[in-house]
Design a protein around this motif. Structure first.
Motif, PDB file in Angstrom:
ATOM      1  N   MET A 171      40.687  23.032  38.878  1.00  0.00           N
ATOM      2  CA  MET A 171      40.340  24.251  39.817  1.00  0.00           C
ATOM      3  C   MET A 171      39.865  25.632  39.024  1.00  0.00           C
ATOM      4  O   MET A 171      39.238  26.388  39.585  1.00  0.00           O
ATOM      5  N   LEU A 172      40.514  25.617  37.659  1.00  0.00           N
ATOM      6  CA  LEU A 172      39.923  26.653  36.949  1.00  0.00           C
ATOM      7  C   LEU A 172      38.516  26.553  36.836  1.00  0.00           C
ATOM      8  O   LEU A 172      37.840  27.468  36.703  1.00  0.00           O
ATOM      9  N   GLU A 173      37.877  25.468  36.464  1.00  0.00           N
ATOM     10  CA  GLU A 173      36.512  25.183  36.421  1.00  0.00           C
ATOM     11  C   GLU A 173      35.626  25.650  37.782  1.00  0.00           C
ATOM     12  O   GLU A 173      34.544  25.978  37.735  1.00  0.00           O
ATOM     13  N   LEU A 174      36.605  25.046  38.790  1.00  0.00           N
ATOM     14  CA  LEU A 174      35.949  25.235  40.160  1.00  0.00           C
ATOM     15  C   LEU A 174      35.719  26.937  40.092  1.00  0.00           C
ATOM     16  O   LEU A 174      34.463  27.505  40.572  1.00  0.00           O
ATOM     17  N   LEU A 175      36.806  27.684  40.073  1.00  0.00           N
ATOM     18  CA  LEU A 175      36.673  28.974  40.199  1.00  0.00           C
ATOM     19  C   LEU A 175      35.500  29.969  39.410  1.00  0.00           C
ATOM     20  O   LEU A 175      34.704  30.666  39.889  1.00  0.00           O
ATOM     21  N   ALA A 176      35.346  29.293  38.185  1.00  0.00           N
ATOM     22  CA  ALA A 176      34.628  29.954  37.260  1.00  0.00           C
ATOM     23  C   ALA A 176      33.267  29.299  37.578  1.00  0.00           C
ATOM     24  O   ALA A 176      31.882  30.220  37.540  1.00  0.00           O
ATOM     25  N   TYR A 177      32.786  28.080  38.049  1.00  0.00           N
ATOM     26  CA  TYR A 177      31.510  27.568  38.440  1.00  0.00           C
ATOM     27  C   TYR A 177      31.108  28.453  39.824  1.00  0.00           C
ATOM     28  O   TYR A 177      29.823  28.919  39.832  1.00  0.00           O
ATOM     29  N   LEU A 178      31.910  28.684  40.705  1.00  0.00           N
ATOM     30  CA  LEU A 178      31.822  29.567  41.789  1.00  0.00           C
ATOM     31  C   LEU A 178      31.213  30.971  41.661  1.00  0.00           C
ATOM     32  O   LEU A 178      30.188  31.353  42.047  1.00  0.00           O
ATOM     33  N   ARG A 179      31.789  31.604  40.553  1.00  0.00           N
ATOM     34  CA  ARG A 179      31.683  32.820  40.318  1.00  0.00           C
ATOM     35  C   ARG A 179      30.422  32.878  39.342  1.00  0.00           C
ATOM     36  O   ARG A 179      29.668  33.705  39.639  1.00  0.00           O
ATOM     37  N   ALA A 180      30.152  31.843  38.546  1.00  0.00           N
ATOM     38  CA  ALA A 180      28.703  31.644  38.018  1.00  0.00           C
ATOM     39  C   ALA A 180      27.601  31.803  38.955  1.00  0.00           C
ATOM     40  O   ALA A 180      26.366  32.013  38.476  1.00  0.00           O
ATOM     41  N   ASN A 181      27.806  31.201  40.289  1.00  0.00           N
ATOM     42  CA  ASN A 181      26.769  31.178  41.213  1.00  0.00           C
ATOM     43  C   ASN A 181      26.912  32.365  42.096  1.00  0.00           C
ATOM     44  O   ASN A 181      26.528  31.925  43.313  1.00  0.00           O
ATOM     45  N   GLY A 182      27.413  33.325  42.018  1.00  0.00           N
ATOM     46  CA  GLY A 182      27.350  34.516  42.717  1.00  0.00           C
ATOM     47  C   GLY A 182      28.433  34.577  43.887  1.00  0.00           C
ATOM     48  O   GLY A 182      28.514  35.485  44.762  1.00  0.00           O
ATOM     49  N   PHE A 183      29.487  33.677  43.794  1.00  0.00           N
ATOM     50  CA  PHE A 183      30.555  33.731  44.509  1.00  0.00           C
ATOM     51  C   PHE A 183      31.747  35.020  44.074  1.00  0.00           C
ATOM     52  O   PHE A 183      31.894  35.212  42.959  1.00  0.00           O
ATOM     53  N   LYS A 184      32.169  35.575  45.228  1.00  0.00           N
ATOM     54  CA  LYS A 184      33.496  36.150  45.014  1.00  0.00           C
ATOM     55  C   LYS A 184      34.857  35.402  45.198  1.00  0.00           C
ATOM     56  O   LYS A 184      34.564  34.963  46.618  1.00  0.00           O
ATOM     57  N   THR A 185      35.599  35.515  44.413  1.00  0.00           N
ATOM     58  CA  THR A 185      36.665  34.342  44.652  1.00  0.00           C
ATOM     59  C   THR A 185      37.817  35.339  44.903  1.00  0.00           C
ATOM     60  O   THR A 185      38.361  36.011  44.177  1.00  0.00           O
ATOM     61  N   PHE A 186      38.719  34.968  46.059  1.00  0.00           N
ATOM     62  CA  PHE A 186      39.817  35.460  46.480  1.00  0.00           C
ATOM     63  C   PHE A 186      41.102  34.423  46.561  1.00  0.00           C
ATOM     64  O   PHE A 186      40.827  33.218  46.976  1.00  0.00           O
ATOM     65  N   ILE A 187      42.296  34.841  46.132  1.00  0.00           N
ATOM     66  CA  ILE A 187      43.540  33.935  46.275  1.00  0.00           C
ATOM     67  C   ILE A 187      44.019  34.685  47.696  1.00  0.00           C
ATOM     68  O   ILE A 187      44.388  35.621  47.969  1.00  0.00           O
ATOM     69  N   VAL A 188      44.240  33.479  48.445  1.00  0.00           N
ATOM     70  CA  VAL A 188      45.197  33.994  49.891  1.00  0.00           C
ATOM     71  C   VAL A 188      46.482  33.005  49.913  1.00  0.00           C
ATOM     72  O   VAL A 188      46.216  31.797  50.219  1.00  0.00           O
ATOM     73  N   SER A 189      47.583  33.748  49.800  1.00  0.00           N
ATOM     74  CA  SER A 189      48.783  32.763  49.371  1.00  0.00           C
ATOM     75  C   SER A 189      49.803  33.351  50.252  1.00  0.00           C
ATOM     76  O   SER A 189      49.782  34.509  50.745  1.00  0.00           O
ATOM     77  N   GLY A 190      50.691  32.277  50.424  1.00  0.00           N
ATOM     78  CA  GLY A 190      51.955  32.654  51.301  1.00  0.00           C
ATOM     79  C   GLY A 190      52.930  33.372  50.494  1.00  0.00           C
ATOM     80  O   GLY A 190      53.835  33.960  51.125  1.00  0.00           O
ATOM     81  N   GLY A 191      52.781  32.964  49.249  1.00  0.00           N
ATOM     82  CA  GLY A 191      53.657  34.042  48.297  1.00  0.00           C
ATOM     83  C   GLY A 191      53.277  35.415  48.251  1.00  0.00           C
ATOM     84  O   GLY A 191      52.548  35.938  48.884  1.00  0.00           O
TER      85      GLY A 191
END
Length: 334
Positions: A171-191
């Motif tokens: 999942m760390l790789e997935l976050l980095a991969y998305l950001r490298a392709n212009g995505f903005k990543t958000f955490i949406v947690s019940g915590g």
């Protein structure tokens, strides 16, 4: 600068450049090296290529490339209990001397006795009371310091490592991969949002302003001429289940095009992201199937139950990750 130093500097820069180029080439050839070459990995890569290829009908501008991630069970371990619950239990034990009545009062009695069944039976209301009592009565800065200090010393009971070590490498790789392709990543947690914000940027690369979570009320006041935000023992917002789309809309103001979760608590977030919206959409569930390397659970767990979302995933076109079959490694330290 001497000639030798100048030559050394040039060589160092050249080597550094080669390292960067090699890393870039590797990332392009295999952006998700900890994933097996199975259907989920192929689906992720196909989706990213689809929305980033210009001059096509499915191209999505960078401003609209929003990806949302649940945290517990999606980005890090949530068994045998949520990490924030472990934090709250430690807080109860620490504060119990000032509250002798807790030994006969639920849910505090269950917390002191380590009775997970009784805690689960207390439901959302009981857990909210536990968290509000142990997380309030201090400034935002004081709470953040308590969280940071706890994470630096607390250890997971099974793996005997800091909780921030128990994040999923794929999942760390997935976050980095998305950001490298212009995505903005958000955490949406019940915590709790204030529980997450002190460390998510260092661990996930997600800054605090891109963290959405449950919250208790805060009050602005002046203390000895200094402005403070005081945390109050009162629920402000629960960012779980149907609350997740509401939190996304309020905090982001854009509908995501990709959502990643692992439980029925993420169901409405995936529905909001993928159903009834135009353009390409992607939904993914992490299914915990690896009892040897992590945990195996779905319908019969109190924490991170995956039942209804798993049933409707095929009809909704959501990708389901089989942790045992689809991930080469689980933790960064393996």
């Amino acid at each position: 600068m001497s000639v030798a130093a100048s030559v050394f500097r040039c060589v160092s820069l050249a080597v550094a450049g080669l390292v960067v180029l090699a890393a870039s080439a590797l990332a392009q050839s295999d952006p998700l090296p900890s994933w097996n070459d199975t259907a989920p990995k192929k689906a992720i890569v196909a989706f990213v290529e689809r929305v980033t290829t210009q001059n096509t009908a499915d191209f999505v501008p960078e401003s609209e490339r929003i990806a949302v991630f649940d945290n517990d069970g999606t980005l890090w371990v949530e068994q045998p209990m949520y990490t924030q619950l472990a934090f709250a239990l430690d807080r109860v034990k620490l504060m119990a001397r000032q509250h002798p009545e807790w030994k006969d009062q639920q849910p505090f009695k269950a917390a002191l006795d380590g009775d997970m069944k009784a805690l689960a039976a207390a439901g959302q209301k009981g857990l909210a009371e536990l968290i509000m009592t142990t997380h309030a009565g201090m400034t935002v800065e004081q709470f953040q310091k308590i969280v940071t200090n706890w994470l630096a010393t607390a250890r997971d009971p099974r793996f005997k490592r800091p909780y921030t070590d128990l994040v999923y490498q794929p999942m760390l790789e997935l976050l980095a991969y998305l950001r490298a392709n212009g995505f903005k990543t958000f955490i949406v947690s019940g915590g709790g949002v204030e529980f997450l914000r002190p460390w998510t940027e260092q661990v996930y690369g997600v800054p605090p302003e891109q963290v959405i979570g449950s919250s208790i009320k805060t009050k602005f006041s002046m203390r000895d001429g200094v402005p403070i935000l005081l945390r109050l023992p009162d629920v402000n917002f629960v960012d779980d289940k149907a609350g997740k789309p509401v939190g996304i809309n309020e905090a982001i103001g854009r509908r995501p095009i990709a959502a990643f979760g692992n439980s029925d608590g993420d169901l409405q977030m995936l529905e909001w992201t993928t159903l009834g919206a135009s353009g390409p959409r992607f939904g993914m569930l992490v299914h915990h199937t690896d009892a040897e390397r992590e945990y195996a659970y779905d319908r019969q767990t109190e924490f991170g139950r995956l039942d209804q979302a798993l049933e409707i995933a095929p009809d909704n076109g959501w990708t389901v990750v089989d942790m045992k079959a689809d991930w080469k490694t689980i933790f960064p330290w393996e």
